[in-house]
Write a protein that holds these residues in place. Sequence first.
Motif, PDB file in Angstrom:
ATOM      1  N   ILE A  45       0.825  -1.254  -0.050  1.00 34.48           N
ATOM      2  CA  ILE A  45       0.039   0.024   0.045  1.00 34.48           C
ATOM      3  C   ILE A  45       0.664   1.253  -0.095  1.00 34.48           C
ATOM      4  O   ILE A  45       0.471   2.353  -0.616  1.00 34.48           O
ATOM      5  N   ARG A  46       2.049   1.321   0.761  1.00 38.19           N
ATOM      6  CA  ARG A  46       3.029   2.330   0.797  1.00 38.19           C
ATOM      7  C   ARG A  46       3.545   2.700  -0.709  1.00 38.19           C
ATOM      8  O   ARG A  46       3.502   3.759  -1.010  1.00 38.19           O
ATOM      9  N   GLU A  47       3.863   1.688  -1.292  1.00 41.55           N
ATOM     10  CA  GLU A  47       4.257   1.647  -2.763  1.00 41.55           C
ATOM     11  C   GLU A  47       3.203   2.056  -3.824  1.00 41.55           C
ATOM     12  O   GLU A  47       3.449   2.964  -4.801  1.00 41.55           O
ATOM     13  N   GLN A  48       2.105   1.137  -3.632  1.00 39.96           N
ATOM     14  CA  GLN A  48       0.940   1.343  -5.015  1.00 39.96           C
ATOM     15  C   GLN A  48      -0.025   2.119  -4.544  1.00 39.96           C
ATOM     16  O   GLN A  48      -0.736   2.435  -5.356  1.00 39.96           O
ATOM     17  N   GLY A  49      -0.056   2.493  -3.263  1.00 39.39           N
ATOM     18  CA  GLY A  49      -1.548   3.000  -2.884  1.00 39.39           C
ATOM     19  C   GLY A  49      -2.592   2.113  -2.607  1.00 39.39           C
ATOM     20  O   GLY A  49      -2.396   0.710  -2.944  1.00 39.39           O
ATOM     21  N   GLY A  50      -3.804   2.583  -2.020  1.00 42.02           N
ATOM     22  CA  GLY A  50      -4.626   1.694  -1.638  1.00 42.02           C
ATOM     23  C   GLY A  50      -5.616   2.195  -0.746  1.00 42.02           C
ATOM     24  O   GLY A  50      -5.233   3.381  -0.016  1.00 42.02           O
ATOM     25  N   ARG A  51      -6.571   1.562  -0.335  1.00 40.14           N
ATOM     26  CA  ARG A  51      -7.315   1.920   1.046  1.00 40.14           C
ATOM     27  C   ARG A  51      -7.060   1.421   2.439  1.00 40.14           C
ATOM     28  O   ARG A  51      -6.520   0.143   2.167  1.00 40.14           O
ATOM     29  N   VAL A  52      -6.880   2.106   3.376  1.00 40.88           N
ATOM     30  CA  VAL A  52      -6.645   1.807   4.479  1.00 40.88           C
ATOM     31  C   VAL A  52      -8.071   2.268   5.474  1.00 40.88           C
ATOM     32  O   VAL A  52      -8.354   3.267   5.580  1.00 40.88           O
ATOM     33  N   HIS A  53      -8.682   1.095   6.265  1.00 41.08           N
ATOM     34  CA  HIS A  53      -9.830   1.476   7.057  1.00 41.08           C
ATOM     35  C   HIS A  53      -9.622   0.372   8.239  1.00 41.08           C
ATOM     36  O   HIS A  53      -9.488  -0.730   7.919  1.00 41.08           O
ATOM     37  N   GLY A  54      -9.746   0.961   9.479  1.00 37.47           N
ATOM     38  CA  GLY A  54      -9.594   0.075  10.730  1.00 37.47           C
ATOM     39  C   GLY A  54     -10.009   0.980  11.882  1.00 37.47           C
ATOM     40  O   GLY A  54     -10.088   2.084  11.783  1.00 37.47           O
ATOM     41  N   PHE A  55      -9.645  -0.082  13.137  1.00 33.37           N
ATOM     42  CA  PHE A  55     -10.017   0.544  14.514  1.00 33.37           C
ATOM     43  C   PHE A  55      -8.605   0.240  15.108  1.00 33.37           C
ATOM     44  O   PHE A  55      -8.100  -0.745  15.081  1.00 33.37           O
ATOM     45  N   GLN A  56      -8.506   1.213  15.946  1.00 30.79           N
ATOM     46  CA  GLN A  56      -7.452   0.962  17.069  1.00 30.79           C
ATOM     47  C   GLN A  56      -8.199   1.292  18.430  1.00 30.79           C
ATOM     48  O   GLN A  56      -8.559   2.523  18.383  1.00 30.79           O
ATOM     49  N   ILE A  57      -8.196   0.711  19.505  1.00 28.94           N
ATOM     50  CA  ILE A  57      -9.088   0.685  20.705  1.00 28.94           C
ATOM     51  C   ILE A  57      -8.043   0.399  21.967  1.00 28.94           C
ATOM     52  O   ILE A  57      -7.457  -0.700  21.733  1.00 28.94           O
ATOM     53  N   TRP A  58      -8.054   1.321  22.684  1.00 27.15           N
ATOM     54  CA  TRP A  58      -6.977   1.217  23.779  1.00 27.15           C
ATOM     55  C   TRP A  58      -8.130   0.861  24.899  1.00 27.15           C
ATOM     56  O   TRP A  58      -8.759   1.472  25.519  1.00 27.15           O
ATOM     57  N   VAL A  59      -7.765  -0.459  25.519  1.00 31.97           N
ATOM     58  CA  VAL A  59      -8.231  -0.783  26.685  1.00 31.97           C
ATOM     59  C   VAL A  59      -7.274  -0.964  27.883  1.00 31.97           C
ATOM     60  O   VAL A  59      -6.232  -1.609  27.866  1.00 31.97           O
ATOM     61  N   ASN A  60      -7.728  -0.339  29.078  1.00 31.74           N
ATOM     62  CA  ASN A  60      -6.981  -0.064  30.331  1.00 31.74           C
ATOM     63  C   ASN A  60      -6.983  -1.337  30.987  1.00 31.74           C
ATOM     64  O   ASN A  60      -7.680  -2.127  30.812  1.00 31.74           O
ATOM     65  N   LEU A  61      -5.699  -1.530  31.413  1.00 31.20           N
ATOM     66  CA  LEU A  61      -5.293  -2.830  32.097  1.00 31.20           C
ATOM     67  C   LEU A  61      -5.494  -2.401  33.647  1.00 31.20           C
ATOM     68  O   LEU A  61      -5.040  -1.242  34.176  1.00 31.20           O
ATOM     69  N   PRO A  62      -6.016  -3.244  34.438  1.00 31.24           N
ATOM     70  CA  PRO A  62      -6.081  -3.164  36.083  1.00 31.24           C
ATOM     71  C   PRO A  62      -4.623  -3.036  36.727  1.00 31.24           C
ATOM     72  O   PRO A  62      -3.733  -3.481  36.025  1.00 31.24           O
ATOM     73  N   ALA A  63      -4.405  -2.208  37.778  1.00 26.65           N
ATOM     74  CA  ALA A  63      -3.321  -2.213  38.365  1.00 26.65           C
ATOM     75  C   ALA A  63      -2.436  -3.339  38.600  1.00 26.65           C
ATOM     76  O   ALA A  63      -1.320  -3.343  38.200  1.00 26.65           O
ATOM     77  N   ARG A  64      -3.111  -4.390  38.864  1.00 27.23           N
ATOM     78  CA  ARG A  64      -2.187  -5.695  38.959  1.00 27.23           C
ATOM     79  C   ARG A  64      -1.725  -6.260  37.813  1.00 27.23           C
ATOM     80  O   ARG A  64      -0.779  -7.401  37.807  1.00 27.23           O
ATOM     81  N   ASP A  65      -2.186  -5.605  36.713  1.00 27.62           N
ATOM     82  CA  ASP A  65      -1.828  -6.471  35.257  1.00 27.62           C
ATOM     83  C   ASP A  65      -0.920  -5.613  34.550  1.00 27.62           C
ATOM     84  O   ASP A  65      -0.355  -5.860  33.334  1.00 27.62           O
ATOM     85  N   LYS A  66      -0.563  -4.163  34.875  1.00 27.72           N
ATOM     86  CA  LYS A  66       0.202  -3.093  34.413  1.00 27.72           C
ATOM     87  C   LYS A  66       1.440  -3.526  33.697  1.00 27.72           C
ATOM     88  O   LYS A  66       1.766  -3.275  32.634  1.00 27.72           O
ATOM     89  N   MET A  67       1.985  -4.232  34.682  1.00 26.07           N
ATOM     90  CA  MET A  67       3.479  -4.585  34.524  1.00 26.07           C
ATOM     91  C   MET A  67       3.607  -6.091  33.856  1.00 26.07           C
ATOM     92  O   MET A  67       4.706  -6.718  34.263  1.00 26.07           O
ATOM     93  N   MET A  68       2.546  -6.755  33.696  1.00 23.18           N
ATOM     94  CA  MET A  68       2.698  -8.110  33.040  1.00 23.18           C
ATOM     95  C   MET A  68       3.501  -8.170  31.670  1.00 23.18           C
ATOM     96  O   MET A  68       3.733  -7.240  31.126  1.00 23.18           O
ATOM     97  N   ARG A  69       3.847  -9.388  31.421  1.00 23.40           N
ATOM     98  CA  ARG A  69       4.824  -9.552  30.263  1.00 23.40           C
ATOM     99  C   ARG A  69       3.802  -9.410  29.019  1.00 23.40           C
ATOM    100  O   ARG A  69       2.650  -9.545  29.023  1.00 23.40           O
ATOM    101  N   PRO A  70       4.667  -8.639  28.038  1.00 20.25           N
ATOM    102  CA  PRO A  70       3.592  -8.407  26.832  1.00 20.25           C
ATOM    103  C   PRO A  70       3.013  -9.655  26.194  1.00 20.25           C
ATOM    104  O   PRO A  70       3.735 -10.716  26.300  1.00 20.25           O
ATOM    105  N   ARG A  71       1.932  -9.466  25.875  1.00 20.69           N
ATOM    106  CA  ARG A  71       1.244 -10.664  25.182  1.00 20.69           C
ATOM    107  C   ARG A  71       0.525 -10.433  23.783  1.00 20.69           C
ATOM    108  O   ARG A  71      -0.159  -9.217  24.024  1.00 20.69           O
ATOM    109  N   TYR A  72       0.405 -11.081  22.927  1.00 22.16           N
ATOM    110  CA  TYR A  72      -0.378 -11.079  21.584  1.00 22.16           C
ATOM    111  C   TYR A  72      -1.265 -12.025  21.569  1.00 22.16           C
ATOM    112  O   TYR A  72      -1.076 -13.317  21.704  1.00 22.16           O
ATOM    113  N   GLN A  73      -2.517 -11.546  21.091  1.00 27.81           N
ATOM    114  CA  GLN A  73      -3.581 -12.474  20.366  1.00 27.81           C
ATOM    115  C   GLN A  73      -3.822 -12.209  19.441  1.00 27.81           C
ATOM    116  O   GLN A  73      -4.332 -10.857  19.131  1.00 27.81           O
ATOM    117  N   GLU A  74      -3.751 -13.068  18.159  1.00 26.22           N
ATOM    118  CA  GLU A  74      -4.053 -12.778  16.917  1.00 26.22           C
ATOM    119  C   GLU A  74      -4.887 -13.595  16.281  1.00 26.22           C
ATOM    120  O   GLU A  74      -4.838 -14.807  16.498  1.00 26.22           O
TER     121      GLU A  74
END
Length: 301
Positions: A117-146
């Motif tokens: 898309i950077r080279e040829q162009g195209g449409r980009v549409h999507g969302f980014q949502i930030w969800v807060n973590l409770p204090a107990r989880d703020k310093m947890m190991r990073p994790r991905y779910q894809e």
Amino acid sequence: MNALTDKIREVTRLVTAHRQREGAGFMVRRPLPSQGFDGADPFLLLDEMGPMDYGPGEAVGAPDHPHRGFETVTYMIDGEFEHEDSAGHRGTLKPGDVQWMTAGAGIVHSEMPSARIREQGGRVHGFQIWVNLPARDKMMRPRYQELAADSIPSASSEDGLARVKVIAGEALGIAAAIDTHTPIVLQDWTLAPGADVTVHLPADQRGYVYVFQGSALLGDAATEAAEGQLAVLGEGGAARLRTDTAAPATARLLLLGGVPLNEPVARYGPFVMNTEEELMQAFHDFRAGKLGEITRSATLG
Ligand code: MN
């Protein structure tokens, strides 16, 4: 029979998204936070990226930047995003894919429209949502779910007029595949003209609807929320989502719900902690390189 559990939530407020530039200059439609509206605990931010139609060489994203203390959820509607991070994780998000990233103690990542898309162009549409973590989880190991588009649980109403992709929470008897730290609802609803569906939204959660295509009628009062508007739902145990039988087009909306954390929020840029001291520590750790950096091979440029 619990009255609150069965009560249909009515709209208590409509917030119209504003447009602003984010990252290296891409345009987002942002209802949260807005002037006079920043209290959507546990949600910190809702950005609709685009839709933007880029020409060749025009597309920009968010180059290397850190996060600590919360989760970023990226949901692509159209186009492709490439991401890579300081933990050596990289990949491409295609239409309908979800990345639920728990930044936890910290990560440095980049989020860019794909090279194609950077080279040829195209449409980009999507969302980014930030969800807060409770204090107990703020310093947890990073994790991905894809989740790839075809592995996101989906369902239709009996009359076929309402369809849902269940990213988080439950709808029409279907449960999400994503695991969340506190109960969260995140669903992409597509409503044909004349759709009328009532979905359970637990009474201990706050509820929101963001319309990103067409227009929806919400609650028994049928309060209209148009494209680019976030509706704050009042108390109750269910959300009623409808469209006019004469609606000119299909409506699409995100249904969001979450149990408020009710914890202090110290927030600046890409860090969301509980106290100013923790925020200062986050900046200090980032500058000291403790959140890592992205190692790129020569072939990746
Ligand atoms: Mn980011």
